[in-house]
Design a protein around this motif. Structure first.
Motif, short mmCIF file in Angstrom:
data_model
loop_
_atom_site.label_atom_id
_atom_site.label_comp_id
_atom_site.label_asym_id
_atom_site.label_seq_id
_atom_site.Cartn_x
_atom_site.Cartn_y
_atom_site.Cartn_z
N GLY A 211 -18.86 -3.79 3.84
CA GLY A 211 -19.24 -3.78 2.44
C GLY A 211 -19.65 -5.16 1.94
N TYR A 212 -18.89 -6.19 2.30
CA TYR A 212 -19.22 -7.56 1.89
C TYR A 212 -20.56 -7.99 2.48
CZ TYR A 212 -14.83 -9.07 -0.34
OH TYR A 212 -13.77 -9.24 -1.21
N ILE A 213 -20.76 -7.69 3.75
CA ILE A 213 -22.01 -8.08 4.41
C ILE A 213 -23.21 -7.45 3.71
CG2 ILE A 213 -23.34 -7.89 6.55
CD1 ILE A 213 -20.56 -7.94 8.00
N GLU A 214 -23.08 -6.19 3.38
CA GLU A 214 -24.19 -5.45 2.79
C GLU A 214 -24.54 -5.98 1.40
OE1 GLU A 214 -25.17 -0.91 1.27
OE2 GLU A 214 -23.87 -1.20 3.01
N VAL A 215 -23.54 -6.18 0.54
CA VAL A 215 -23.86 -6.53 -0.85
C VAL A 215 -24.13 -8.02 -1.03
CG1 VAL A 215 -22.63 -4.57 -1.83
CG2 VAL A 215 -21.42 -6.73 -1.50
N SER A 319 -23.10 -20.49 -5.84
CA SER A 319 -23.15 -19.26 -6.62
C SER A 319 -21.78 -18.59 -6.61
CB SER A 319 -24.18 -18.28 -6.04
OG SER A 319 -25.49 -18.78 -6.19
N VAL A 320 -21.38 -18.13 -7.78
CA VAL A 320 -20.11 -17.41 -7.91
C VAL A 320 -20.37 -15.92 -7.79
CG1 VAL A 320 -18.28 -16.78 -9.54
CG2 VAL A 320 -18.98 -19.18 -9.31
N MET A 321 -19.54 -15.25 -7.03
CA MET A 321 -19.60 -13.80 -6.91
C MET A 321 -18.22 -13.25 -7.26
SD MET A 321 -19.56 -13.39 -2.77
CE MET A 321 -18.40 -14.26 -1.73
N ASN A 322 -18.15 -11.94 -7.38
CA ASN A 322 -16.88 -11.30 -7.68
C ASN A 322 -16.81 -9.99 -6.92
OD1 ASN A 322 -14.48 -10.39 -8.75
ND2 ASN A 322 -15.07 -10.65 -10.88
N ASN A 323 -15.63 -9.69 -6.43
CA ASN A 323 -15.41 -8.45 -5.69
C ASN A 323 -14.16 -7.79 -6.20
OD1 ASN A 323 -17.48 -8.78 -3.30
ND2 ASN A 323 -16.45 -10.75 -3.50
N ALA A 332 -14.37 -1.91 -4.11
CA ALA A 332 -15.04 -0.88 -4.90
C ALA A 332 -16.33 -1.35 -5.56
CB ALA A 332 -14.09 -0.34 -5.97
N THR A 333 -16.34 -2.56 -6.11
CA THR A 333 -17.51 -3.06 -6.81
C THR A 333 -17.82 -4.48 -6.35
OG1 THR A 333 -16.37 -4.10 -8.69
CG2 THR A 333 -16.83 -1.73 -8.85
N ALA A 334 -19.03 -4.94 -6.69
CA ALA A 334 -19.41 -6.30 -6.32
C ALA A 334 -20.38 -6.87 -7.35
CB ALA A 334 -20.05 -6.33 -4.95
N PHE A 335 -20.13 -8.10 -7.74
CA PHE A 335 -21.07 -8.90 -8.54
C PHE A 335 -21.60 -9.95 -7.59
CE2 PHE A 335 -22.39 -12.36 -11.25
CZ PHE A 335 -22.97 -11.72 -12.35
N THR A 336 -22.90 -9.98 -7.36
CA THR A 336 -23.49 -10.80 -6.32
C THR A 336 -24.23 -12.00 -6.91
OG1 THR A 336 -25.69 -9.78 -6.22
CG2 THR A 336 -23.88 -8.63 -5.09
N GLY A 345 -18.89 -12.73 -15.03
CA GLY A 345 -17.62 -12.28 -15.62
C GLY A 345 -17.41 -10.80 -15.38
N SER A 346 -18.52 -10.10 -15.11
CA SER A 346 -18.44 -8.69 -14.73
C SER A 346 -17.90 -8.58 -13.30
CB SER A 346 -19.82 -8.06 -14.81
OG SER A 346 -19.89 -6.84 -14.10
N ILE A 347 -17.28 -7.46 -12.98
CA ILE A 347 -16.88 -7.19 -11.59
C ILE A 347 -18.00 -6.49 -10.84
CG2 ILE A 347 -14.40 -7.18 -12.02
CD1 ILE A 347 -14.50 -4.13 -12.10
N GLY A 348 -19.17 -6.35 -11.50
CA GLY A 348 -20.36 -5.87 -10.81
C GLY A 348 -20.54 -4.38 -10.85
#
Length: 543
Positions: A211-215, A319-323, A332-336, A345-348
């Motif tokens: 999942g991490y690799i894809e997003v 770059s900041v991301m969130n998972n 479940a979600t990703a902000f890339t 600030g969103s969880i994506g």
């Protein structure tokens, strides 16, 4: 070999290790930063095979539960992989556990074997008499002082990991393992009750990495700086699992250190790392330097994402991301890095193959912009955790109506981006208003003198709750409780402003960086006189 869309039936530890060892054989997979030791993909696979064969000779078979009480090391990862190759079940234990809590993990998990670092052996010895299910202890990195701390008996045998590694066969054990087999029991932090063992299959564990690799577009040239403990899924599955699946490299630190962080990153050439809890604040509050952008990082995951995340990106040139995810379910979600920066600030958005809903107390979906509980569902079998070990009632409650209920509150905007508000049990109910602890904390932390804050409910005799706040100031800074109240009044609704405030040198933390709020609540309700009281100070809030 870094295809993130592998058929889910291919996702077993043994299968992935064999493939990557064949494809990336001589490439460095792991570097131990504290020792300088390095392991190629081929070398780590060989070490895993030796451990697999050695512990199988001792009696570890498919389905055997094995506790890992180990610090961050190559041996820790190798033991985890070795158990996976055999179809055995790993039980990573928080290295801070001792006494009753350690005994609980060993007993509740039905562990029959323990692999323990010599440094932690005295803690294990303290509880072994009360852990009759343990029939074999394997001591890793045995030093002279601890090697004789435990003696074999008729009930329990003792072995040494270094001897297993040097004397066992290096051939692949060729055990029959499928993606649905249980790989590990991942214990929740237990900040609000007894820790629950989340049952994670091979497929669910490796889905963190795919999942991490894809997003996020991870590459085989990436170096993952891992400073969080390997008993936590973030380090073990999200970071290490991603590196393994993408063909990248790991720079492994024993623990997170503010003073060593940037030296480690630059020395290892790390390009990706993950922050949890207060780590973001620790790094942000370091004095700014002209060389702040002179680092190799390109992506940093921040969970939760602080209000200063945008400024953090600019200051450090990354770059900041969130998972968003939970040990109880998975990711479940990703902000890339490609998500709109105005939504930082969103969880994506929901990841492929995962459905996300915001529901009310009756499990009906609410409209966009309305806060409710975050509920999750995987579209493929074995993609998520499969419940709590030996806790059928807790499993049934969490998975009612065919959705996993996270216990987290959030909302969805019109563009499909999700936002975390707070833990459902971490909200404060004051005079009919639901108050987000997270929002209170973020507002307080925005004060120039504050480095950390924790908001929590203080139960009153009226059965209502008041807002309490424990605050840690930056070194060399001072501020009064009145000034904190003035700051809060300017930046939040009047009913959210804390009534009780206590300045502390530090907050009680788990090793995963989560604040143990129950301890703060206990302190407030037992020693309320030690807290500054806004009402006693005669401060009237403006509505």
């Amino acid at each position: 070999m870094s295809d993130s869309r592998l058929d889910i039936r291919e996702l077993t530890i043994g299968n992935i290790l064999r493939r990557q060892a064949e494809h990336y054989g001589s490439k460095i997979f792991l570097t131990e930063l504290n020792t300088g030791r390095t392991f190629t993909y081929s070398e780590i696979n060989t070490q895993v095979n030796r451990i697999s064969n050695g512990i199988r000779d001792l009696g570890v078979t498919h389905g055997t539960h094995v506790a890992l009480l180990m610090l961050n090391s190559a041996e820790n990862l190798s033991c985890f992989f070795a158990l996976g190759k055999l179809g055995a079940v790993s039980v990573p234990i928080n290295t801070a556990a001792r006494g009753a809590s350690l005994r609980y993990f060993l007993d509740q998990s039905d562990s029959e074997f323990v692999i323990v670092d010599a440094e932690l052996l005295p803690r294990l010895v303290e509880v072994l008499d009360g852990a009759p299910k343990i029939r074999h202890v394997i001591i890793a990195s045995a030093g002279e002082l601890n090697s004789n701390a435990i003696e074999p008996s008729g009930h329990r045998q003792v072995a040494y990991l270094d001897r297993i590694i040097t004397t066992s066969r290096k051939e692949d054990p060729n055990a029959q393992v499928v993606c649905s087999d249980l790989l590990l029991l991942s214990y929740t932090s237990g900040t609000t009750g007894p820790s629950k063992g989340c049952m994670v299959s091979h497929a669910a564990a490796l889905s963190y990495g795919t999942g991490y690799i894809e997003v996020h577009g991870y590459r085989d040239t990436d170096v993952f700086y891992v400073c969080l403990p390997l008993f936590h899924n973030n380090a073990l599955l999200a970071a290490t699992g991603s590196a393994l699946l993408v063909g990248g490299s790991i720079a492994l630190a024993q623990r997170f250190s503010v003073s060593r962080f940037w030296d480690d990153v630059c020395r290892s050439g790390a390009t990706i790392t993950n922050f949890l809890g207060s780590i973001s604040s620790f790094m942000w509050n370091q004095p700014a330097l002209p060389t702040d952008r002179d680092n190799s990082l390109r992506l940093v995951s921040m969970a939760p994402t602080p209000k200063f995340a945008g400024a953090f990106e600019q200051r450090f040139g990354l770059s900041v991301m969130n998972n968003y995810g939970l040990s109880d379910f998975g990711m479940a979600t990703a902000f890339t890095e490609n998500s709109p920066r105005e939504k930082l600030g969103s969880i994506g958005k929901a990841r492929r193959g995962i459905q996300v809903r915001i529901v009310d107390d009756q499990d009906f979906e609410v409209s966009n912009g309305t806060t409710g509980e975050i509920a999750l569902r995987a579209e493929e079998p074995w993609r998520a955790a499969t419940g709590y070990y030996k806790m059928p009632e807790a499993t049934a409650k969490a998975t009612r109506n065919l959705w996993f209920h996270t216990g987290d509150r959030g909302y969805r905007d019109d563009d499909g981006y999700f936002y975390f508000v707070d833990r459902k049990k971490d909200s404060i109910r004051r005079r009919g208003e639901n108050i987000s602890s997270f929002e209170v904390e973020q507002t307080i932390i925005a004060h120039d003198a504050v480095t950390e804050a924790a908001a929590f409910p203080v139960k009153m005799e009226s059965s209502d709750e008041e807002v309490g706040a424990a605050i840690v100031l930056k070194p060399g800074h001072s501020v009064s409780e009145r000034e904190i109240i003035e700051h809060c009044q300017k930046n939040m609704a009047y009913f959210m402003v804390p009534r009780f405030i206590q300045f502390r040198l530090e907050l009680p933390m788990t090793q995963n960086g989560k604040v143990e709020k129950y301890k703060l609540q206990e302190d407030a309700e037992t020693f309320i006189a030690s807290f500054w009281d806004r009402e006693k100070a005669g401060i009237q809030l403006t509505r």
